[in-house]
Design a protein around this motif. Structure first.
Motif, PDB file in Angstrom:
ATOM      1  N   THR A  53       0.839  -1.205   0.000  1.00  0.00           N
ATOM      2  CA  THR A  53       0.000   0.000   0.000  1.00  0.00           C
ATOM      3  C   THR A  53       0.869   1.248   0.000  1.00  0.00           C
ATOM      4  O   THR A  53       0.591   2.195  -0.709  1.00  0.00           O
ATOM      5  CB  THR A  53      -0.902   0.097   1.253  1.00  0.00           C
ATOM      6  OG1 THR A  53      -0.467  -0.864   2.172  1.00  0.00           O
ATOM      7  CG2 THR A  53      -2.347  -0.025   0.908  1.00  0.00           C
ATOM      8  N   GLY A  54       1.921   1.198   0.831  1.00  0.00           N
ATOM      9  CA  GLY A  54       2.785   2.355   0.965  1.00  0.00           C
ATOM     10  C   GLY A  54       3.374   2.776  -0.361  1.00  0.00           C
ATOM     11  O   GLY A  54       3.231   3.928  -0.787  1.00  0.00           O
TER      12      GLY A  54
ATOM     13  N   GLU B 245       0.668   4.151  -2.761  1.00  0.00           N
ATOM     14  CA  GLU B 245       0.179   5.486  -2.409  1.00  0.00           C
ATOM     15  C   GLU B 245       1.224   6.559  -2.686  1.00  0.00           C
ATOM     16  O   GLU B 245       0.910   7.640  -3.176  1.00  0.00           O
ATOM     17  CB  GLU B 245      -0.236   5.538  -0.933  1.00  0.00           C
ATOM     18  CG  GLU B 245      -1.471   4.724  -0.610  1.00  0.00           C
ATOM     19  CD  GLU B 245      -2.674   5.107  -1.451  1.00  0.00           C
ATOM     20  OE1 GLU B 245      -2.744   6.249  -1.937  1.00  0.00           O
ATOM     21  OE2 GLU B 245      -3.549   4.232  -1.640  1.00  0.00           O
ATOM     22  N   ILE B 246       2.486   6.240  -2.347  1.00  0.00           N
ATOM     23  CA  ILE B 246       3.540   7.226  -2.578  1.00  0.00           C
ATOM     24  C   ILE B 246       3.719   7.462  -4.069  1.00  0.00           C
ATOM     25  O   ILE B 246       3.857   8.602  -4.525  1.00  0.00           O
ATOM     26  CB  ILE B 246       4.852   6.770  -1.908  1.00  0.00           C
ATOM     27  CG1 ILE B 246       4.692   6.834  -0.390  1.00  0.00           C
ATOM     28  CG2 ILE B 246       6.022   7.628  -2.337  1.00  0.00           C
ATOM     29  CD1 ILE B 246       5.787   6.183   0.393  1.00  0.00           C
TER      30      ILE B 246
ATOM     31  N   ASN C  23       8.098  17.158   6.056  1.00  0.00           N
ATOM     32  CA  ASN C  23       7.160  16.092   5.709  1.00  0.00           C
ATOM     33  C   ASN C  23       7.751  14.713   5.895  1.00  0.00           C
ATOM     34  O   ASN C  23       7.015  13.746   6.081  1.00  0.00           O
ATOM     35  CB  ASN C  23       6.720  16.240   4.252  1.00  0.00           C
ATOM     36  CG  ASN C  23       5.579  17.209   4.110  1.00  0.00           C
ATOM     37  OD1 ASN C  23       4.558  17.043   4.747  1.00  0.00           O
ATOM     38  ND2 ASN C  23       5.764  18.235   3.308  1.00  0.00           N
TER      39      ASN C  23
ATOM     40  N   SER D  26       9.572  13.267   8.284  1.00  0.00           N
ATOM     41  CA  SER D  26       9.326  12.618   9.577  1.00  0.00           C
ATOM     42  C   SER D  26       7.883  12.147   9.666  1.00  0.00           C
ATOM     43  O   SER D  26       7.591  11.069  10.168  1.00  0.00           O
ATOM     44  CB  SER D  26       9.559  13.589  10.729  1.00  0.00           C
ATOM     45  OG  SER D  26      10.772  14.232  10.596  1.00  0.00           O
ATOM     46  N   ARG D  27       6.985  13.004   9.185  1.00  0.00           N
ATOM     47  CA  ARG D  27       5.562  12.680   9.258  1.00  0.00           C
ATOM     48  C   ARG D  27       5.249  11.486   8.355  1.00  0.00           C
ATOM     49  O   ARG D  27       4.521  10.574   8.742  1.00  0.00           O
ATOM     50  CB  ARG D  27       4.768  13.890   8.791  1.00  0.00           C
ATOM     51  CG  ARG D  27       3.413  14.037   9.409  1.00  0.00           C
ATOM     52  CD  ARG D  27       2.879  15.412   9.148  1.00  0.00           C
ATOM     53  NE  ARG D  27       2.937  15.777   7.740  1.00  0.00           N
ATOM     54  CZ  ARG D  27       2.074  15.350   6.823  1.00  0.00           C
ATOM     55  NH1 ARG D  27       1.080  14.569   7.162  1.00  0.00           N
ATOM     56  NH2 ARG D  27       2.202  15.715   5.562  1.00  0.00           N
ATOM     57  N   LEU D  28       5.828  11.505   7.167  1.00  0.00           N
ATOM     58  CA  LEU D  28       5.609  10.430   6.206  1.00  0.00           C
ATOM     59  C   LEU D  28       6.108   9.101   6.759  1.00  0.00           C
ATOM     60  O   LEU D  28       5.437   8.080   6.679  1.00  0.00           O
ATOM     61  CB  LEU D  28       6.353  10.790   4.916  1.00  0.00           C
ATOM     62  CG  LEU D  28       6.179   9.906   3.702  1.00  0.00           C
ATOM     63  CD1 LEU D  28       4.720   9.847   3.315  1.00  0.00           C
ATOM     64  CD2 LEU D  28       7.005  10.448   2.555  1.00  0.00           C
ATOM     65  N   LEU D  29       7.323   9.129   7.345  1.00  0.00           N
ATOM     66  CA  LEU D  29       7.915   7.880   7.823  1.00  0.00           C
ATOM     67  C   LEU D  29       7.306   7.422   9.145  1.00  0.00           C
ATOM     68  O   LEU D  29       7.575   6.322   9.598  1.00  0.00           O
ATOM     69  CB  LEU D  29       9.431   8.029   7.962  1.00  0.00           C
ATOM     70  CG  LEU D  29      10.167   8.124   6.629  1.00  0.00           C
ATOM     71  CD1 LEU D  29      11.637   8.361   6.856  1.00  0.00           C
ATOM     72  CD2 LEU D  29       9.967   6.871   5.803  1.00  0.00           C
ATOM     73  N   ALA D  30       6.491   8.272   9.760  1.00  0.00           N
ATOM     74  CA  ALA D  30       5.784   7.837  10.972  1.00  0.00           C
ATOM     75  C   ALA D  30       4.560   7.010  10.594  1.00  0.00           C
ATOM     76  O   ALA D  30       3.903   6.442  11.461  1.00  0.00           O
ATOM     77  CB  ALA D  30       5.368   9.043  11.799  1.00  0.00           C
ATOM     78  N   GLN D  31       4.244   6.955   9.310  1.00  0.00           N
ATOM     79  CA  GLN D  31       3.114   6.139   8.859  1.00  0.00           C
ATOM     80  C   GLN D  31       3.609   4.722   8.578  1.00  0.00           C
ATOM     81  O   GLN D  31       4.799   4.507   8.386  1.00  0.00           O
ATOM     82  CB  GLN D  31       2.494   6.753   7.594  1.00  0.00           C
ATOM     83  CG  GLN D  31       2.183   8.241   7.694  1.00  0.00           C
ATOM     84  CD  GLN D  31       1.455   8.617   8.962  1.00  0.00           C
ATOM     85  OE1 GLN D  31       0.658   7.856   9.476  1.00  0.00           O
ATOM     86  NE2 GLN D  31       1.768   9.789   9.497  1.00  0.00           N
ATOM     87  N   PRO D  32       2.705   3.758   8.541  1.00  0.00           N
ATOM     88  CA  PRO D  32       3.158   2.379   8.314  1.00  0.00           C
ATOM     89  C   PRO D  32       3.633   2.130   6.884  1.00  0.00           C
ATOM     90  O   PRO D  32       2.984   1.428   6.122  1.00  0.00           O
ATOM     91  CB  PRO D  32       1.927   1.535   8.656  1.00  0.00           C
ATOM     92  CG  PRO D  32       0.782   2.444   8.575  1.00  0.00           C
ATOM     93  CD  PRO D  32       1.270   3.820   8.832  1.00  0.00           C
ATOM     94  N   VAL D  33       4.759   2.730   6.521  1.00  0.00           N
ATOM     95  CA  VAL D  33       5.375   2.465   5.214  1.00  0.00           C
ATOM     96  C   VAL D  33       6.840   2.123   5.471  1.00  0.00           C
ATOM     97  O   VAL D  33       7.426   2.603   6.428  1.00  0.00           O
ATOM     98  CB  VAL D  33       5.306   3.687   4.270  1.00  0.00           C
ATOM     99  CG1 VAL D  33       3.892   3.996   3.905  1.00  0.00           C
ATOM    100  CG2 VAL D  33       5.971   4.908   4.877  1.00  0.00           C
ATOM    101  N   TYR D  34       7.395   1.274   4.619  1.00  0.00           N
ATOM    102  CA  TYR D  34       8.816   1.002   4.745  1.00  0.00           C
ATOM    103  C   TYR D  34       9.576   2.203   4.235  1.00  0.00           C
ATOM    104  O   TYR D  34       9.115   2.920   3.360  1.00  0.00           O
ATOM    105  CB  TYR D  34       9.191  -0.243   3.940  1.00  0.00           C
ATOM    106  CG  TYR D  34       8.683  -1.517   4.554  1.00  0.00           C
ATOM    107  CD1 TYR D  34       9.279  -2.031   5.689  1.00  0.00           C
ATOM    108  CD2 TYR D  34       7.602  -2.187   4.013  1.00  0.00           C
ATOM    109  CE1 TYR D  34       8.816  -3.190   6.276  1.00  0.00           C
ATOM    110  CE2 TYR D  34       7.124  -3.353   4.584  1.00  0.00           C
ATOM    111  CZ  TYR D  34       7.740  -3.846   5.723  1.00  0.00           C
ATOM    112  OH  TYR D  34       7.262  -4.989   6.303  1.00  0.00           O
ATOM    113  N   ARG D  35      10.766   2.383   4.807  1.00  0.00           N
ATOM    114  CA  ARG D  35      11.531   3.547   4.408  1.00  0.00           C
ATOM    115  C   ARG D  35      11.885   3.493   2.928  1.00  0.00           C
ATOM    116  O   ARG D  35      11.903   4.502   2.236  1.00  0.00           O
ATOM    117  CB  ARG D  35      12.797   3.636   5.250  1.00  0.00           C
ATOM    118  CG  ARG D  35      13.278   5.057   5.414  1.00  0.00           C
ATOM    119  CD  ARG D  35      14.595   5.100   6.106  1.00  0.00           C
ATOM    120  NE  ARG D  35      14.470   5.162   7.552  1.00  0.00           N
ATOM    121  CZ  ARG D  35      15.439   5.589   8.341  1.00  0.00           C
ATOM    122  NH1 ARG D  35      16.579   5.989   7.827  1.00  0.00           N
ATOM    123  NH2 ARG D  35      15.275   5.620   9.637  1.00  0.00           N
TER     124      ARG D  35
END
Lengths: 316, 314
Positions: free
Chosen positions: A2-3, A6-7, A98, A100-109
Motif C-alpha cells: 500500500t505504501g 500510495e507514494i 514532511n 518525519s511525518r511520512l515515515l511515521a506512517q506504516p510504510v517502509y523507508r
C-alpha cells in the motif's frame, strides 16, 4: 505494498500538478516540433533511392547549416529532465518537515525512495514516448512515408535507451538529494557534473588520448588514427552521455556498423559499402553501452538507497 | 516477533545513543504502562528528541534495546507505526495541498479509503477546529493551525500510542490550551501519550508522570507529587487542614496516629507531617475529637520547583 502504491500515486499527481513539469512538457514538445521541421526540410538531401529506412531519417537528419538534430537534442534534454525529476526528491521532503511525518506512517523507508524513483521513470517514459509519437505523427504528415516494422522496433529501442539514460541522471540527482540538505546544492551539483561531462568530457578524453598515442595529424597512418580513436572512445565512455549517443546512433542509423563515426568514415574510404544491419546486430554493437548505463544507474541508486536507509530522520 | 512480552507500551533498556564522543542518550531505562501520559522534561539538548527518534526507529541506537508496543521499531517498523502516532517538533505539510488532501494522504498510507476516510477527516477537522479551513492550502496556515492539523494527522490512524515532540513550542497561550486539551482528550480515550517539552506548566496540566532529563540521563521519573515529596520534603507528606489552632488534646490524638511526625500551626492552617498519606485517619480523628468534618488536602508541588531543584542538585 500500500505504501509504495500510495507514494507513487502522490508523486505522479504532484508531477502533473506542478508548473515545473508543465513547462518541461511544453519545452520538450516545442523542441520536438522544431527538430521534425528541420528534418523534414532537409530530408530530401539525405535520402536517395537506395535508402532503405526513410522514416528513421526524420530522427537523424540535421539542418544543412546547423547541427541541430534529434539525437543531439535528446542528449541535452534527457539529463535536464532526469535532474529536474530527482534533485529535490528527498531533501525537499526533509526541509519541509514532511519526511518525519511520512515515515511515521506504516510504510517502509525504501517505499519512499522507490516510489519517487518509479514515479520519475514513469514521468520520463511518458514524456519521451509522447514526444516520439508527436514527432512521428508530424513527420508522417510531412514526408508521407509510413514507418516499417523494423523502424518501429528501432524507435521503441530508442525510447527504452533514452529512459535508461534519463534514469541514470535521475538516480544521480536523487543521490545528491540524499547527500545534500539543500535543494539548491543538489540541483547545482547535478547540473555541474552534467555540464562538465558534456562540455569537457570529450575534450579531456581527446587530450589524454593524444598525449598517449602521439598522433600527428599530418603524418598519421590509418593504424595511428585507429589507435587514437580506440583510446579516445574508451576514455570518453566515462561520460554516460557518450554511452547514450553511441547507442542511439547505432539504433537510429541502421547502417552504422560500429559505434565510432571515425571508424565508419575510415571504412567508407577504404571501399566499404555500409548496408543497413538488422536490429539484433545493431543491438549487439551497443549492448555494452546499454549494460554500462544500467550499471551506472544501479550504482547511483544503490548508494542513494543505502544512505537513505541508514540515515537519521531528524525533523530539521 | 515480540521482543518484550510484559504490559509496558514503551520500554527501553540501557538505551544509549552516541554521536562520536558525544553521548546524547545515556543508558536510558524507561517503562511506560498503558494509558499513561508521560512528560519528558529537560533543557534543549538533553536528549529528548534523540530518545523519541529511537522510539520511532528514525535513529539507530548505539547500544541497548527499545521496544514500542512490544516490537523493535527499527526491525519491524510497520507493526510499530500502525499503532503509533508521531508529531515531530517542526511539523510540515505539503504546502500546495489543502488540509483535507494532506490528511487524505496520511489516511491512505494507513490503509483507509473511501467514505470511511472522508467521514473520519470531517470528524477530525471538526475536533481540531479547522473545519472551515478544510479546503485551504496548508501553505497559508499559521504555525498554530499547522500544529492542530498535526494532531488530526496523528489521530487519523486511531493510535494506541501518541508521541509529541514539543507540541506547544512557539504557540500563543490560547493555541497552547487548545492543543493541550486535544492531548487530554486523547488520554481520556486510553491512548498512551509521550510528550517532550520544556514548558513545565503545560506538562503539569496534562501529564500523569514526568521524567526529568539532563545531558542524556534520566534524573528522576514518576508522578509530579511523588517527585516533589522526595525532592523537597524528604519523602514526607504534608497534610494541610484549614484550622488556625488546635486544642492540646486534639494534637496529642493526632500524634498518636502511627506515622505522624509532627503537627504544626502555620498561619491560618495546620500542617501535619507524616510518613504516609494519612488523610483518612486524620479525618476520623478530627471527627471524633471535634465533631467536625474537616476538608484537608495533601500538599501539591509546582513542577517548576521540583525541576529547578533537580537541576541545582545535579
Amino acid at each position: 505494498m500500500t505504501g509504495l502504491k500510495e507514494i507513487l500515486w502522490k508523486e505522479l499527481s504532484d508531477c502533473f500538478n506542478s508548473k515545473r513539469f508543465i513547462v518541461l512538457f511544453l519545452l520538450i514538445y516545442v523542441a520536438g516540433i522544431a527538430t521534425v521541421y528541420i528534418a523534414s526540410q532537409n530530408i530530401r538531401t539525405s535520402v536517395d533511392e537506395s535508402t532503405k529506412y526513410i522514416f528513421l531519417n526524420l530522427f537523424t537528419t540535421s539542418g544543412s547549416n546547423n547541427p541541430f538534430s534529434f539525437p543531439l537534442f535528446m542528449s541535452i534534454f534527457i539529463p535536464i529532465i532526469g535532474i529536474a525529476l530527482g534533485f529535490d526528491a528527498v531533501n525537499s521532503e526533509r526541509t519541509s518537515g514532511n519526511l518525519s511525518r511520512l515515515l511515521a506512517q506504516p510504510v517502509y523507508r525504501d517505499d519512499v525512495i522507490n516510489g519517487k524513483f518509479l514515479a520519475g521513470v514513469i514521468m520520463m517514459a511518458l514524456m519521451i514516448f509522447s514526444m516520439v509519437i508527436l514527432v512521428s505523427g508530424l513527420g508522417l504528415r510531412m514526408i508521407g512515408v509510413p514507418p516499417q516494422a523494423e523502424e518501429i522496433l528501432r524507435l521503441f529501442t530508442f525510447i527504452i535507451i533514452s529512459i535508461l539514460y534519463g534514469a541514470f541522471w535521475m538516480s544521480l540527482a536523487i543521490l545528491f538529494s540524499v547527500i545534500f540538505k539543500k535543494t539548491s546544492t543538489s540541483a547545482l551539483t547535478s547540473i555541474a557534473i552534467w555540464m562538465f561531462l558534456f562540455l569537457f568530457g570529450s575534450l579531456i578524453a581527446a587530450l589524454i588520448a593524444g598525449a598517449i598515442t602521439h598522433v600527428d595529424t599530418q603524418t598519421a597512418s590509418v593504424t595511428d588514427i585507429v589507435q587514437f580513436d580506440t583510446l579516445f572512445r574508451m576514455l570518453s565512455r566515462i561520460s554516460p552521455g557518450t554511452l547514450y549517443t553511441e547507442s542511439i546512433q547505432s539504433i537510429l542509423l541502421p547502417s552504422m556498423g560500429t559505434s565510432s563515426p571515425t571508424m565508419m568514415i575510415i571504412g567508407i574510404y577504404s571501399g566499404l559499402n555500409p548496408t543497413p544491419l538488422p536490429l539484433t546486430q545493431s543491438l549487439l554493437i551497443v549492448w555494452p553501452q546499454i549494460v554500462a548505463l544500467v550499471a551506472l544507474t544501479a550504482v547511483c541508486f544503490a548508494i542513494a538507497y543505502i544512505k537513505f536507509m541508514r540515515e537519521e530522520i531528524r525533523a530539521s | 516477533m515480540k521482543i518484550m512480552s510484559n504490559n509496558f507500551v514503551i520500554e527501553t533498556h540501557n538505551l544509549t545513543k552516541a554521536y562520536g564522543k558525544f553521548v546524547a542518550v545515556d543508558s536510558l531505562n524507561l517503562q511506560l504502562p498503558e494509558g499513561e501520559v508521560f512528560g519528558l522534561l529537560g533543557p534543549n539538548g538533553a536528549g529528548k528528541t534523540t530518545t523519541i527518534l529511537m522510539l520511532m526507529g528514525f535513529s539507530e541506537p548505539t547500544s541497548g534495546t527499545v521496544a514500542v508496543v512490544g516490537y523493535n521499531p527499527a526491525r519491524e517498523p510497520i507493526k510499530v507505526k500502525k499503532v503509533v502516532g508521531y508529531m515531530p517538533e517542526k511539523i510540515g505539510f505539503y504546502d500546495d495541498l489543502t488540509a483535507r488532501e494532506n490528511l487524505e494522504y496520511t489516511g491512505r498510507l494507513n490503509g483507509l479509503t473511501g467514505s470511511l476516510l472522508s467521514d473520519k477527516i470531517d470528524g477530525l477537522l471538526e475536533v481540531v477546529g479547522l473545519k472551515d479551513k478544510a479546503n485551504q492550502t496548508v501553505g497559508k496556515f499559521s504555525h498554530g493551525m499547522k500544529q492542530r492539523l498535526g494532531i488530526a494527522d496523528v489521530m487519523i490512524k486511531d493510535p494506541k500510542v501518541a508521541i509529541f515532540d514539543e507540541p506547544t513550542s512557539g504557540i500563543d497561550p490560547e493555541g497552547t490550551d487548545q492543543i493541550l486539551n486535544l492531548i487530554k482528550d486523547m488520554a481520556k480515550r486510553k491512548v498512551t501519550v509521550l510528550i517532550s517539552s520544556h514548558q513545565l506548566h503545560q506538562i503539569q496540566k496534562v501529564c500523569t508522570q514526568v521524567g526529568i532529563f539532563s545531558r542524556g540521563r534520566m534524573l528522576a521519573s514518576g508522578p509530579v507529587d511523588k517527585l516533589g515529596r522526595e525532592m523537597l520534603r524528604a519523602g514526607q507528606f504534608n497534610i494541610i487542614m484549614p484550622v488556625a489552632q488546635l486544642a492540646e488534646n486534639v494534637s496529642e490524638e493526632i500524634m498518636k496516629i502511627p506515622g505522624v511526625i509532627s503537627v504544626e500551626c502555620v498561619g491560618e492552617s495546620t500542617v501535619v507531617k507524616a510518613e504516609d498519606n494519612l488523610e483518612k485517619e486524620l479525618e476520623q480523628v478530627m471527627l471524633r475529637c471535634t465533631g467536625l468534618k474537616i476538608q484537608m488536602k495533601v500538599e501539591e508541588f509546582e513542577l517548576e520547583e521540583v525541576y529547578m531543584k533537580y537541576f541545582r542538585e545535579s
